[in-house]
Design an enzyme around this catalytic site. Structure first.
Site, short mmCIF file in Angstrom:
data_model
loop_
_atom_site.label_atom_id
_atom_site.label_comp_id
_atom_site.label_asym_id
_atom_site.label_seq_id
_atom_site.Cartn_x
_atom_site.Cartn_y
_atom_site.Cartn_z
N GLN A 1 0.85 -1.20 0.00
CA GLN A 1 0.00 0.00 0.00
C GLN A 1 0.88 1.24 0.00
O GLN A 1 1.75 1.39 0.86
CB GLN A 1 -0.93 0.01 1.22
CG GLN A 1 -1.91 1.17 1.21
CD GLN A 1 -2.89 1.15 2.39
OE1 GLN A 1 -2.72 0.38 3.33
NE2 GLN A 1 -3.90 2.00 2.32
N HIS B 1 -8.57 1.90 -0.88
CA HIS B 1 -8.99 1.87 -2.29
C HIS B 1 -8.95 0.44 -2.80
O HIS B 1 -8.16 -0.37 -2.33
CB HIS B 1 -8.12 2.78 -3.15
CG HIS B 1 -6.64 2.53 -3.02
ND1 HIS B 1 -5.90 3.01 -1.98
CD2 HIS B 1 -5.80 1.82 -3.79
CE1 HIS B 1 -4.64 2.63 -2.12
NE2 HIS B 1 -4.54 1.90 -3.21
N HIS C 1 -8.40 -1.77 -6.24
CA HIS C 1 -7.96 -1.75 -7.64
C HIS C 1 -8.87 -2.66 -8.46
O HIS C 1 -9.18 -3.80 -8.06
CB HIS C 1 -6.54 -2.31 -7.77
CG HIS C 1 -5.48 -1.51 -7.12
ND1 HIS C 1 -4.64 -0.67 -7.81
CD2 HIS C 1 -5.08 -1.45 -5.82
CE1 HIS C 1 -3.78 -0.11 -6.97
NE2 HIS C 1 -4.01 -0.57 -5.75
#
Ligand code: 5GP
Ligand code: ZN
Length: 176
Positions: free
Chosen positions: A135, A141, A143
């Site tokens: 990270q 988040h 992907h």
């Protein structure tokens, strides 16, 4: 449509499939929402907070009140996208359960859309937590990495060969 930023392109909204949620509002709407949502959890030093809330422009594929999906600036493949919550959660451990369910639901919707539009033959969902996991931006988040029949591998490892005893010990450590 996928090359342009729908936030600044009125045509993109009207050209969308009716069953796919449109990007809501325009630049003004985003500014108003940003002002309204100052009570939300934000980290002023976080670039993904700024992108997710429209303070920094991005190639946006989807937006609603709680999420923005953008194209990654350093894509692994064509169409590599990121799902960003608008609120700041550093990683999966901090993410509320409700958001976890919403992120996976959105990932599924985006994957279906990208498969249809990009013609990808596979899709990797990758979600890194902590520096040891790779990270680099500490705002949760997900992907979305479209895959094509090019023989390349992105998510890969060398399989270990633990004994039955070792596996049982690990199970007891996690579950105990
Ligand atoms: P991580 O390694 O934290 O899982 O992934 C961070 C991702 O964010 C990387 O794939 C990187 O290319 C992408 N990224 C970093 N900064 C920006 C940015 O300013 N805009 C966009 N669109 N992507 C970014
Ligand atoms: Zn953030």
């Amino acid at each position: 449509m996928w090359e342009d930023s729908p936030v600044t392109d009125a045509r993109a909204e009207t050209e969308r499939e009716p069953d796919f949620p449109p990007v809501k509002g325009g630049v003004n709407a985003i500014a108003v929402r940003a002002a309204e949502s100052e009570v939300n959890m934000r980290d002023e030093r976080c670039i993904f907070c700024k992108i997710a809330n429209g303070e920094i422009p991005s190639n946006t594929l989807y937006e609603d009140e709680k999420y923005r999906v953008i194209l990654d600036l350093g894509p692994a493949t064509k169409g590599h996208a990121l799902i960003l919550p608008k609120d700041h959660y550093e990683n999966l451990y901090e993410l509320p359960d409700e958001n976890g369910a919403e992120v996976l639901r959105l990932a599924k919707q985006m994957a279906v859309r990208m498969k249809e539009k990009l013609g990808c033959t596979g899709m990797n969902l990758v979600q890194n937590n902590g520096e040891s996991a790779g990270q680099t931006v500490h705002h949760f988040h997900m992907h979305l990495i479209p895959r094509y029949d090019d023989g390349s591998r992105i998510v890969t490892w060398t399989p270990g060969e633990p004994s039955a005893e070792e596996l049982a010990q690990i199970r007891d450590t996690i579950c105990g």
